[in-house]
Write a protein that holds these residues in place. Structure first.
Motif, short mmCIF file in Angstrom:
data_model
loop_
_atom_site.label_atom_id
_atom_site.label_comp_id
_atom_site.label_asym_id
_atom_site.label_seq_id
_atom_site.Cartn_x
_atom_site.Cartn_y
_atom_site.Cartn_z
N GLY A 42 -2.85 5.26 -0.14
CA GLY A 42 -3.82 4.23 0.20
C GLY A 42 -4.05 3.22 -0.91
N GLN A 43 -3.48 3.48 -2.06
CA GLN A 43 -3.66 2.59 -3.21
C GLN A 43 -2.78 1.35 -3.08
OE1 GLN A 43 -2.48 4.53 -6.86
NE2 GLN A 43 -2.66 2.70 -8.09
N GLU A 44 -3.33 0.21 -3.47
CA GLU A 44 -2.58 -1.04 -3.52
C GLU A 44 -1.79 -1.04 -4.83
OE1 GLU A 44 -1.86 -4.92 -1.73
OE2 GLU A 44 -3.01 -3.24 -0.97
N THR A 99 0.84 -1.20 0.00
CA THR A 99 0.00 0.00 0.00
C THR A 99 0.87 1.25 0.00
OG1 THR A 99 -1.62 -1.23 1.31
CG2 THR A 99 -1.87 1.16 1.24
#
Length: 191
Positions: A41-43, A8
């Motif tokens: 917050g992005q995977e 993340t």
């Protein structure tokens, strides 16, 4: 050696981002094209290159294996460090960079920040014949519409290599696009 990470994005920084993988934070330096696409917050999954220098360990991340392969190929040239290699990968798409290396296209190579004519000549000379054929398959054919779009974007102040990379990428997805459509879509990506 660390070759792949999935985690993340905690935060983006100048020239890199902090990637949280199972409770461990890795500072990953990356090309601007990847950094611009990331959100906190992005995977994300990245192919990585770990480099040991006097100052410490440095981790470089790329969205695909082609970019990683080109980065490592560029590092094999004397006088080319990670900063210049990242600059080239930020200015040109992997396919366009591979094509420029294979053809010794100094105009495209010098479009990257920090790459002058002499360095571009050295890169072209040392990497002549070393670009894997797999990176050159599916070369994009330039059209009149693409040339018009590139000229328009450079007139607007964008670097030629950056404009050419985006326009050719768009053209590969929509071969029948006219210059106006290419310019409109390229402006969305470049801003």
């Amino acid at each position: 050696m660390i070759r792949y990470l999935k985690g993340t994005v905690l935060k983006r920084e100048e020239g890199g981002f902090l990637l949280l993988v199972n409770g461990v934070g890795f500072l990953v330096q990356a090309p601007q094209t990847l950094l611009q696409s990331l959100k906190e917050g992005q995977e994300v999954a990245v192919h990585t290159h770990l480099q040991l220098r006097e100052e410490g360990l440095f981790l470089y991340g790329f969205p695909d294996e082609e970019s990683l392969l080109l980065f490592e190929l560029l590092l094999s040239v004397s006088g080319v460090g990670p900063k210049v290699a990242l600059s080239l990968l930020s200015a040109l798409t992997p396919r366009l960079l591979a094509q420029a290396l294979a053809q010794g296209d100094l105009r495209l190579l010098t479009a990257a920040s920090g790459v002058g004519k002499r360095l571009a000549e050295r890169i072209a000379l040392e990497l002549k014949g070393k670009v894997p054929p797999s990176l050159l398959t599916g070369q994009k054919v330039e059209s009149q519409a693409a040339e018009e779009a590139i000229l328009a974007l450079t007139a607007l102040g964008f670097k030629e290599g950056q404009a050419r990379g985006v326009v050719l990428d768009l053209l590969a997805k929509r071969p029948s696009a006219n210059a106006q459509e290419l310019i409109k879509e390229a402006l969305k990506r470049l801003r």
